[in-house]
Design a protein around this motif. Structure first.
Motif, PDB file in Angstrom:
ATOM      1  N   ARG A   1      -0.832   1.178  -5.299  1.00  0.00           N
ATOM      2  CA  ARG A   1      -0.793   0.017  -4.419  1.00  0.00           C
ATOM      3  C   ARG A   1      -0.337  -1.193  -5.239  1.00  0.00           C
ATOM      4  O   ARG A   1      -0.397  -1.184  -6.462  1.00  0.00           O
TER       5      ARG A   1
ATOM      6  N   HIS B   1      -1.646   4.615   5.217  1.00  0.00           N
ATOM      7  CA  HIS B   1      -2.251   4.018   4.012  1.00  0.00           C
ATOM      8  C   HIS B   1      -2.684   5.160   3.097  1.00  0.00           C
ATOM      9  O   HIS B   1      -3.528   5.967   3.470  1.00  0.00           O
TER      10      HIS B   1
ATOM     11  N   GLY C   1      -3.320   6.309  -1.293  1.00  0.00           N
ATOM     12  CA  GLY C   1      -3.348   5.961  -2.699  1.00  0.00           C
ATOM     13  C   GLY C   1      -2.789   7.108  -3.513  1.00  0.00           C
ATOM     14  O   GLY C   1      -2.282   8.070  -2.959  1.00  0.00           O
TER      15      GLY C   1
ATOM     16  N   HIS D   1       0.854  -1.192   0.000  1.00  0.00           N
ATOM     17  CA  HIS D   1       0.000   0.000   0.000  1.00  0.00           C
ATOM     18  C   HIS D   1       0.889   1.240   0.000  1.00  0.00           C
ATOM     19  O   HIS D   1       2.042   1.209   0.440  1.00  0.00           O
TER      20      HIS D   1
ATOM     21  N   SER E   1      -1.178  -5.093  -5.561  1.00  0.00           N
ATOM     22  CA  SER E   1      -2.225  -6.020  -5.137  1.00  0.00           C
ATOM     23  C   SER E   1      -2.767  -6.758  -6.349  1.00  0.00           C
ATOM     24  O   SER E   1      -2.748  -6.221  -7.464  1.00  0.00           O
TER      25      SER E   1
END
Length: 596
Positions: free
Chosen positions: A488, A483, A485, A474, A490
């Motif tokens: 990220r 955390h 954005g 993250h 994933s």
């Protein structure tokens, strides 16, 4: 009994207002990941205090919806005679509602606590069944919650350019130019992190998240109207810090400002995923033209400037020394009489005390996950939600923790031996570490998103028939949210390209239910790589410097390149961290970083 009475009182209120159901999310008006105590409405009605979830209350039944992180916790905290338990992702609560209500039913919701995108999607979903979604002017829980905590009044702090690397005016005018180019009159900002980044301010309104809760309007000429508690700073000091074109008004003045924009027929941009539905309703009803687009601060905030990267490096070296002090103490404590006197809580407290030795330390960056044995199999376990497990009965201890420093935010997980790990544990730890190393060594062309890199960290596990059910990485802020954005790493991740200055975690893991958990986490920063090729290439510079536990490594599962990386990493740990240690701690580090 307490929650039964609260449900009864809420149902009476709903009946009085002609509502058949009410939705209670775990959110506040800013729709950030973390919320202040006065916004814990889901906890108040149900007893569940996890970081994500929602409850739905009908006249005769109620249900609570949580994701996979909290399926165990919710059963400990909520009364099953009052609430049915459902999976937030696999059993969406709108579907659950639609199955139980007839056409013409009225579902109430607080538009301040739901995004505009949620409102649009939910309204369409329920309308298919003839069900009406009703925005409420007042949240009924707020009128029932008589001992509701008051908002905090911690003073704001002004982050100097020594730490931020760029004046607010430069940030504002850079974004304002894009607004003007798009013929947009104003940008509505609703989440605390982008506003605090934009104005170079910080606060203590939410534990672990150093922000001033606020809203803001950024105009096409670079002016900003900030809506926050005026007691937290004076208009004069704010303007001296940010510039004369930044003004301060109370939070409740936002409605009038939005209404005025609407009366002018202004084109106002907002991010439908982060702006609450209430603000969009106020603007549209007043006559504004809504323009939907990504929050323009997010990508700029994610790409740390050189000053922020330099500060993050320094913060991680301080943090690395603190974690090493803790791990050295833990090994000494295990060798002493009665180590079982220590439990997950006292271990977490000891680690926190090690971090507090640094004058730049402000607070933890999240609640420490201090987990022994089977508790480590729960990715987001927290010892305060049960009886903390004691040392002496498990082979493995997992600790995931971090700090907020004036010059950076840290997040690190180490899995260490506290007993006698068996061959299976050592194999799995080594496979996780191997995936961590494979990602750490990655080089990738410009335009590569985290989705494309995720498999590198999973491949060693996949090849042996294992996997882990969380993202690999993250984004992490700069003295902001741990955390962030839009980046990220994933399998369901982002295709936002990873680029210079982005900080991300590298944290593959493995979890065996009711047995143990493993995670190896460092933070890395994306940097240009020097190559002889003809395309721009990036690599990941490691920021975290703490040894990996050699007692858990089975070298037969590593290739020479992995051993070479690990030996070089441990050499760097020794060189960077040893000057901050002495005595027994220095002796511990020397042993922990010797070549494999």
């Amino acid at each position: 009994m307490m929650h039964a009475n609260r449900l009864a009182d809420l149902r009476q209120r709903l009946q009085q207002q002609g509502l058949d159901a009410f939705i209670i999310p775990h959110d506040d008006e800013h729709l950030g990941e973390y919320i202040p105590p006065y916004a814990e409405r889901l906890d108040w009605i149900s007893g569940f205090n996890g970081s994500a979830g929602a409850a739905v209350v009908l006249a005769e039944q109620a249900a609570i919806f949580v994701d996979g992180r909290y399926t165990v916790q919710v059963r400990h905290q909520c009364d099953p005679t009052l609430f049915a338990f459902h999976h937030l992702i696999n059993e969406p609560y709108l579907d659950w509602l639609a199955e139980r209500l007839e056409g013409g039913a009225r579902v109430g919701f607080d538009p301040r606590l739901h995004s505009q995108k949620w409102y649009q999607d939910a309204d369409a979903r329920l309308a298919d069944q003839g069900i009406n979604l009703v925005p409420m002017s007042h949240n009924p829980i707020d009128r029932l919650w008589h001992d509701r905590p008051a908002p905090g009044h911690h003073p704001a702090s002004l982050l100097s350019q020594e730490y931020s690397g760029q004046h607010s005016e430069a940030k504002r005018h850079r974004i304002a130019e894009t607004l003007a180019a798009g013929n947009i009159d104003a940008q509505l900002l609703t989440q605390a992190e982008p506003i605090n980044w934009l104005l170079n301010i910080r606060g203590r309104d939410i534990p672990c998240l150093p922000v001033v809760l606020s809203f803001a309007l950024l105009h096409r000429d670079g002016r900003v109207q900030l809506f926050a508690d005026p007691d937290k700073f004076t208009d004069l000091e704010l303007q001296a810090h940010c510039g004369q074109d930044v003004t301060l008004a109370p939070m409740d003045a936002l409605e009038q400002a939005l209404t005025e924009l609407g009366r002018q027929g202004a084109r106002v941009q907002l991010d439908p995923s982060t702006a609450n539905a209430w603000s969009a309703l106020v603007l549209s009803r007043a006559g504004a033209e809504l323009i939907y687009g990504d929050d323009p601060c997010m990508l700029l905030k994610a790409c740390k400037n050189p000053v922020e990267v330099h500060g993050s490096r320094a913060a991680h070296l301080r943090d690395g020394a603190a974690v090493c002090r803790f791990l050295a103490w833990l090994d000494r404590r295990l060798a002493e009489p009665n180590p079982e006197q220590e439990d997950e809580g006292t271990l977490a407290d000891r680690l926190a005390a090690c971090r507090r030795q640094s004058p730049e330390f402000v607070e933890p960056s999240f609640s420490t996950i201090s987990a022994l044995g089977p508790n480590a199999a729960m990715c987001h376990y927290h010892h305060v939600n049960g009886v903390p497990r004691r040392l002496g009965q498990d082979a493995i201890y997992l600790v995931d923790s971090g700090g907020q420093y004036l010059d950076g935010t840290t997040d690190i997980t180490r899995t260490v031996a506290v007993g006698r790990p068996d061959d299976d544990m050592r194999k799995l730890f080594t496979l996780v570490l191997r995936g961590h190393i494979d990602l750490a060594q990655a080089r990738f062309p410009a335009g590569t998103g985290g989705l494309q890199l995720d498999a590198l960290a999973r491949m060693p596990l996949w090849q042996q028939g294992y996997n882990f059910d969380h993202g690999t990485g993250h984004g992490v802020g700069h003295f902001l949210s741990v955390h962030e954005g839009p980046q990220r790493i994933s399998p369901k991740g982002s295709m936002v390209p990873l680029t210079t200055g982005m900080i991300v975690s590298n944290e593959p893991g493995y979890y065996r239910e009711d047995a143990f958990g493993i995670r190896c986490e460092n933070l890395v920063v994306v940097q240009p790589a020097a190559t002889d090729g003809d395309i721009p290439v990036f690599e990941l510079e490691t920021l975290t410097f703490v040894p990996f536990d050699r007692r858990l490594i089975d070298p037969t599962w590593l290739e020479p390149k992995h051993i070479a990386w690990l030996d070089d990493y441990h050499r760097q740990v020794w060189e960077k961290v040893s000057p901050q240690l002495d005595g027994e701690e220095l002796d511990w580090l020397k042993q922990a970083t010797r070549p494999l």
